[in-house]
Design a protein around this motif. Structure first.
Motif, PDB file in Angstrom:
ATOM      1  N   ASP A 175       0.712  -1.154   0.048  1.00 36.42           N
ATOM      2  CA  ASP A 175      -0.079  -0.013  -0.295  1.00 36.42           C
ATOM      3  C   ASP A 175       0.632   1.222   0.082  1.00 36.42           C
ATOM      4  OD1 ASP A 175      -2.091  -1.865   0.124  1.00 36.42           O
ATOM      5  OD2 ASP A 175      -2.525  -1.243   1.897  1.00 36.42           O
ATOM      6  N   ARG A 176       0.157   2.725  -0.586  1.00 39.88           N
ATOM      7  CA  ARG A 176       1.500   3.812  -0.964  1.00 39.88           C
ATOM      8  C   ARG A 176       0.556   4.053  -1.093  1.00 39.88           C
ATOM      9  NH1 ARG A 176       6.389   1.808  -0.123  1.00 39.88           N
ATOM     10  NH2 ARG A 176       7.208   0.583  -1.076  1.00 39.88           N
ATOM     11  N   ASN A 227      -5.008  13.538  -2.233  1.00 43.71           N
ATOM     12  CA  ASN A 227      -4.341  12.458  -1.496  1.00 43.71           C
ATOM     13  C   ASN A 227      -5.193  11.044  -1.104  1.00 43.71           C
ATOM     14  OD1 ASN A 227      -1.251  13.654  -1.031  1.00 43.71           O
ATOM     15  ND2 ASN A 227      -2.496  15.503  -1.075  1.00 43.71           N
ATOM     16  N   PHE A 228      -4.024  10.025  -1.619  1.00 43.11           N
ATOM     17  CA  PHE A 228      -5.451   8.951  -1.509  1.00 43.11           C
ATOM     18  C   PHE A 228      -4.423   7.824  -1.236  1.00 43.11           C
ATOM     19  CE2 PHE A 228      -5.561   9.811  -5.897  1.00 43.11           C
ATOM     20  CZ  PHE A 228      -5.228   8.232  -6.343  1.00 43.11           C
ATOM     21  N   LYS A 229      -5.040   6.415  -0.467  1.00 45.30           N
ATOM     22  CA  LYS A 229      -3.825   5.100  -0.295  1.00 45.30           C
ATOM     23  C   LYS A 229      -4.386   4.480  -1.511  1.00 45.30           C
ATOM     24  CE  LYS A 229      -4.174   2.995   3.571  1.00 45.30           C
ATOM     25  NZ  LYS A 229      -4.847   1.997   4.201  1.00 45.30           N
ATOM     26  N   ALA A 230      -3.742   3.688  -2.042  1.00 46.50           N
ATOM     27  CA  ALA A 230      -2.863   3.377  -3.079  1.00 46.50           C
ATOM     28  C   ALA A 230      -2.780   1.874  -2.772  1.00 46.50           C
ATOM     29  CB  ALA A 230      -2.399   3.898  -4.596  1.00 46.50           C
ATOM     30  N   LEU A 231      -3.745   1.088  -3.393  1.00 47.39           N
ATOM     31  CA  LEU A 231      -3.962  -0.503  -2.581  1.00 47.39           C
ATOM     32  C   LEU A 231      -2.528  -1.911  -3.506  1.00 47.39           C
ATOM     33  CD1 LEU A 231      -7.481  -0.961  -2.047  1.00 47.39           C
ATOM     34  CD2 LEU A 231      -5.751  -0.121  -0.592  1.00 47.39           C
ATOM     35  N   THR A 232      -2.558  -2.194  -2.584  1.00 49.21           N
ATOM     36  CA  THR A 232      -0.713  -3.133  -3.459  1.00 49.21           C
ATOM     37  C   THR A 232      -1.223  -4.190  -4.353  1.00 49.21           C
ATOM     38  OG1 THR A 232      -0.039  -3.523  -0.875  1.00 49.21           O
ATOM     39  CG2 THR A 232       0.466  -5.221  -2.794  1.00 49.21           C
TER      40      THR A 232
END
Length: 408
Positions: free
Chosen positions: A335-336, A354-359
């Motif tokens: 997760d990035r 801005n947000f979380k990028a999942l694996t």
């Protein structure tokens, strides 16, 4: 009605693509690793929770028999070694005098997804293969006792040429889709899909290659040699409109092919350790999930990608609007965080997200609402991929649209 603008942007890649990746996923989807059918083969013993060291319901095609003794792990590879038997073996009245091997998944619930394997074929006329198949027959709906099975051959090959009809199997990528139709009271028929082969001059035993198959749905599949252009396949659909609906098991097998189509291997090549072994570097399998959906349980966070983020590769002029859709893809080994920004000609940030990028490997988009109503002119869009919850501002990867034009 709210108006949106789709930005398509030219990109500059920050890094080279990884040596093996799945195809670009459909919009709004993300590839995640399916651990049941994945293995890096870095240990010293076969993972018995995933694999049989034999085929559970197939002894082998005579005169070749599958023996667990021919399967081993070492030096980062799963190896299947052939040999000429000193004495014939007889199993259920059938004679065998050549030993091959099979590594087969214990579960048979591999369904729609991407399956790839990196291997180097043995330099003999023994096969080196990677394929999916059902292990039982299913009733044909609406029939009176007809049954069918499925087989999806991602790669079948041998390692040397010769004076025989099937010598083309020594190079390229040979993919097949078999609809095994068994009418009640009749003989099983091999009803094949459209041909999907990739021709090359180099023998499959000369180097490692990556062979990938995207089983898209019950009607179609596509195949990729070393991440090249796809070869598409349509399954035989004269019996069933959707002929490949059922999950299958995964197989990595070295066997003999029927003589005289493929010349049987001789004793010298079978017993030569420089020629008689096929090497499987790894097998990797992926399923598609929604880009923003939680990562399924059982997904192992193995570093598979050179991490990157790519904005789309074309753009056009549009009337200024306040809500801007930014399409992009990314590859992340865990997760990035992703930051998207739009700047005006003076460098001022006029919109960001801005947000979380999942694996995984995703193809998705985000909408940015601009702070003020945009004016006609040129703007810059940037995308950065960075560590999650980190004070380190240095991005792991980035991409930029040099000029986004709003207005004519």
């Amino acid at each position: 009605m709210k108006t949106t603008l789709l930005i398509l942007a030219s990109t500059t890649l920050v890094s080279q693509l990884a040596s093996a990746i799945p195809p670009l996923p459909p919009e709004g989807k993300r590839w995640v690793r399916n651990e049941k059918f994945s293995d890096e083969f870095n240990g010293t013993e076969l993972d018995s929770s995933k694999w049989f060291d034999h085929h559970p319901n197939w002894t082998g095609r005579p005169p070749g028999i599958f023996l667990a003794s021919q399967v081993s792990l070492g030096d980062g590879f799963m190896k299947i070694q052939s040999k000429k038997l000193e004495e014939k073996m007889t199993v259920r009245g059938v004679d065998y005098d050549i030993a091959g091997g099979a590594v087969v998944s214990k579960t048979t619930d591999a369904h729609f997804g991407y399956y790839e394997c990196r291997f180097k074929a043995a330099a003999t006329t023994m096969s080196t293969t990677f394929w999916l198949s059902t292990r039982k027959q299913y009733p044909v709906p609406g029939s009176e006792g007809d049954k069918f099975g499925q087989e999806l051959d991602i790669q079948e090959c041998i390692g040397r040429e010769g004076d025989f009809k099937g010598k083309y199997f020594a190079s390229g990528m040979n993919s097949n889709g078999h609809f095994w139709y068994n009418p009640k009271g009749g003989e099983t028929q091999d009803l094949r899909a459209t041909e999907a082969k990739v021709k090359t001059e180099k023998l499959a035993s000369e180097a490692f290659n990556t062979y990938g198959g995207w089983w898209k749905d019950a009607r179609t599949a596509s195949f990729y040699l070393n991440d090249g252009e796809p070869k598409d396949m349509v399954f035989y659909d004269k019996i069933l409109d959707e002929p490949f609906p059922h999950p299958m098991g995964l197989n990595m097998v070295s066997e003999t092919y029927p003589f005289p189509w493929i010349e049987l291997p001789g004793k010298e090549e079978l017993n030569d350790p420089e020629r008689n072994t096929c090497y499987y570097d790894w097998v990797r399998s992926y399923i598609l999930v929604d880009a923003d959906a939680p990562t399924p349980e059982g997904v192992e966070l193995v570093p598979l990608y050179e991490e990157e983020i790519d904005l789309s590769d074309a753009f056009d002029s549009h009337e200024p609007v306040k809500n801007i859709i930014i399409p992009f893809s990314y590859k992340a080994n865990q997760d990035r965080n992703i930051e998207l920004q739009i700047r005006d000609s003076e460098g001022k940030v006029i919109g960001e997200s801005n947000f979380k990028a999942l694996t995984g490997y995703a193809n998705t988009s985000k909408t940015i609402e601009l702070k003020d109503a945009p004016k006609s002119g040129s703007y810059t869009v940037t995308a950065t991929l960075s560590a999650l919850d980190s004070d380190d501002a240095k991005p792991l990867a980035s991409d930029e649209i040099k000029t986004l034009k709003l207005g004519k």
